[in-house]
Write a protein that holds these residues in place. Structure first.
Motif, short mmCIF file in Angstrom:
data_model
loop_
_atom_site.label_atom_id
_atom_site.label_comp_id
_atom_site.label_asym_id
_atom_site.label_seq_id
_atom_site.Cartn_x
_atom_site.Cartn_y
_atom_site.Cartn_z
N LEU A 295 -9.02 10.18 4.19
CA LEU A 295 -9.73 9.05 3.61
C LEU A 295 -8.74 8.00 3.09
O LEU A 295 -8.87 6.80 3.37
N GLN A 296 -7.76 8.47 2.35
CA GLN A 296 -6.79 7.56 1.76
C GLN A 296 -5.91 6.92 2.82
O GLN A 296 -5.57 5.74 2.73
N LEU A 297 -5.58 7.67 3.87
CA LEU A 297 -4.78 7.11 4.95
C LEU A 297 -5.53 6.00 5.67
O LEU A 297 -4.94 4.97 6.02
N GLY A 298 -6.84 6.20 5.87
CA GLY A 298 -7.64 5.15 6.49
C GLY A 298 -7.62 3.88 5.67
O GLY A 298 -7.48 2.77 6.21
N ALA A 299 -7.75 4.03 4.35
CA ALA A 299 -7.71 2.86 3.47
C ALA A 299 -6.34 2.18 3.55
O ALA A 299 -6.24 0.95 3.62
N TYR A 300 -5.29 2.98 3.55
CA TYR A 300 -3.93 2.44 3.62
C TYR A 300 -3.72 1.66 4.93
O TYR A 300 -3.19 0.54 4.94
N ASN A 301 -4.16 2.25 6.04
CA ASN A 301 -3.98 1.60 7.34
C ASN A 301 -4.81 0.34 7.49
O ASN A 301 -4.51 -0.52 8.31
N GLU A 302 -5.88 0.25 6.69
CA GLU A 302 -6.72 -0.95 6.75
C GLU A 302 -6.16 -2.04 5.85
O GLU A 302 -6.68 -3.17 5.87
#
Length: 471
Positions: free
Chosen positions: A405-412
């Motif tokens: 979840l956090q990685l998706g936010a970071y990549n966005e």
């Protein structure tokens, strides 16, 4: 339950009576599986669980007033002994609903079942006595227990039907044959167990396959906005009525909008007229749920005005589902922690943003279970969506899935302090306690196994004075 003698029950379930002095004695109270719920006149069903054997409580329930025990072995007190307690419970439910003659409404879907079931029940209660599934007791034990709670006065029985594989819903419809079947959607919930959306659609469609023909009064209520559900038309002989926002829908919503507090409002159109609805529930996703309820109510003879009034006055009846509470200091907690899948997670995030409007928003999210090979992609997508919706801060709680979840936010593009990964619920509580400000809105959501409701409960007990106002 409708009154039945022990002799009749034994005959229906194929059981033998043991230690029953008078088989003509009737069960006049509820059928229960929890010994603590035994009351005078009740029938106790003794299941053998992993840690608890219901047979061990036989004497206690008789002392509490139960008439007898439905058991798989003699227990030294009045009992009806059968080979398979679960099968016997189902047979008893089938007998009761057949004798009762009430209209059975069955519903299923990947998301929104419980909320929609609660809406249907609250609308139909305006017309006649209605019994419905409590909470999410939608399996081979919970469903017959619900059916057996009906009485002679019951006219509508609304039953939520869950499935974790092909054949599950077919089995439930054999226990309690519905005249009206509602299919809400085909999504990602339990996709890891089913293997794909096609298999989920196959399982959900067993509901409409079970319905009587149109000539016999069967009605399939299908979501016109979901192609998997719409395609189920070919799998039923029942009359088909569509709901949705599509122009093809028989029951549809127009001018859909959210109030300043995030509650949906729309113009309800049915074949019998139109009327305005402003719901007490939170989030635009409840519009589809409301339309499903409206379609059922229309087919059972309610006017558009009656339906709209009932929908506008309906409340959330099941806990931890978009349960909105405002603390005295102005912090709003949205406890949606009962369960989560990709569709419901996206709906909850959009509801959070709609409620936030000018306020700081917090998404405290955890694992979505049973997604199989799609787990990484789906958790990544939810993290990205939180950024796209401008959620003020994402708090991802837990292990591997939370890191996704956090990685998706970071990549966005969430590179600063907009997102954070914490190890467990207590770490999330500590973070929020230190950083929440009056006026903030906090969404808490994850699959049931994560237990994130503890975060919401802790926040409601923290930093407040006086009564907490639920709304």
């Amino acid at each position: 339950m409708i009154a039945l003698s022990l002799a009749e029950i034994a005959d229906v379930v194929g059981g033998q009576t043991h230690d029953i002095p008078d088989p003509s004695v009737e069960v006049t109270g509820p059928v229960v599986r929890d010994s603590r719920e035994a009351v005078p006149g009740s029938l106790f069903v003794a299941f053998v669980g992993e840690r608890v054997d219901g047979h061990d409580f036989a004497a206690a329930v008789i002392e509490a007033g139960a008439v007898a025990v439905l058991a798989s072995r003699p227990v030294g007190v009045p009992a009806i002994v059968v080979d398979d307690v679960q099968a016997a419970l189902g047979a008893l439910a089938r007998h009761v609903v057949t004798r009762l003659g009430a209209t059975l409404v069955g519903l299923t879907g990947s998301a929104g079942k419980t909320s929609t079931k609660d809406l249907i029940a609250q609308v139909l209660q305006r017309k006649a006595p209605t019994v419905f599934t409590p909470g999410s007791l939608n399996n081979e034990i919970g469903l017959p227990l619900t059916a057996l709670s009906a009485t002679e006065e019951t006219r509508f029985l609304v039953l939520e039907m869950g499935a974790r594989g092909i054949g599950h819903i077919r089995y439930l419809t054999e226990l309690t044959p519905p005249r009206i079947g509602v299919v809400l959607n085909v999504g990602s919930a339990h996709i890891g167990e089913f293997g794909g959306r096609e298999q989920i659609a196959q399982a959900k469609g067993e509901l409409v396959e079970s319905l009587p023909s149109a000539e016999e009064g069967g009605i399939a209520v299908l979501n016109a906005d979901d192609p998997f559900v719409k395609a189920m038309t070919s799998r039923t002989k029942a009359k088909v009525i569509f709901f949705g926002e599509s122009d093809e829908a028989d029951v549809r919503a127009e001018n859909v909008r959210l109030t300043d507090s995030g509650q949906p409002a729309f113009r309800l159109h049915t074949p019998s007229g139109a009327s305005d609805v402003t719901m007490r529930l939170y989030g635009e996703h409840h519009v589809s749920n409301a339309l499903a309820a409206a379609a059922v109510a229309h087919e059972l003879g309610m006017s558009a005005e009656e339906i709209a009034t009932a929908l506008s006055e309906a409340d959330s009846l099941s806990r931890w589902r978009m349960e909105v509470t405002e603390r005295p200091d102005g912090v709003t907690i949205v406890n949606d922690a009962y369960n989560a899948n990709p569709e419901s997670m996206r709906a909850a995030l959009r509801a959070l943003v709609a409620m936030g409007r000018g306020r700081r928003t917090w998404a405290v999210l955890g694992k979505m279970a049973e997604l199989g090979d799609e787990a990484l992609a789906e958790h990544d997508a939810v993290g990205r969506l939180a950024v796209r919706l401008n959620v003020s801060k994402l708090v991802a709680v837990g292990g591997r899935e939370a890191s996704w979840l956090q990685l998706g936010a970071y990549n966005e593009g969430s590179w600063g302090e907009e997102s954070v990964h914490v190890s467990d619920a207590q770490a999330a509580i500590d973070l929020l306690r230190s950083e929440l400000r009056p006026g903030d809105v906090v969404l808490v959501k994850a699959s049931r196994s994560v237990g994130l409701e503890s975060v919401a409960q802790a926040l409601l007990q923290t930093g407040t004075e006086g009564e907490v106002a639920a709304r």
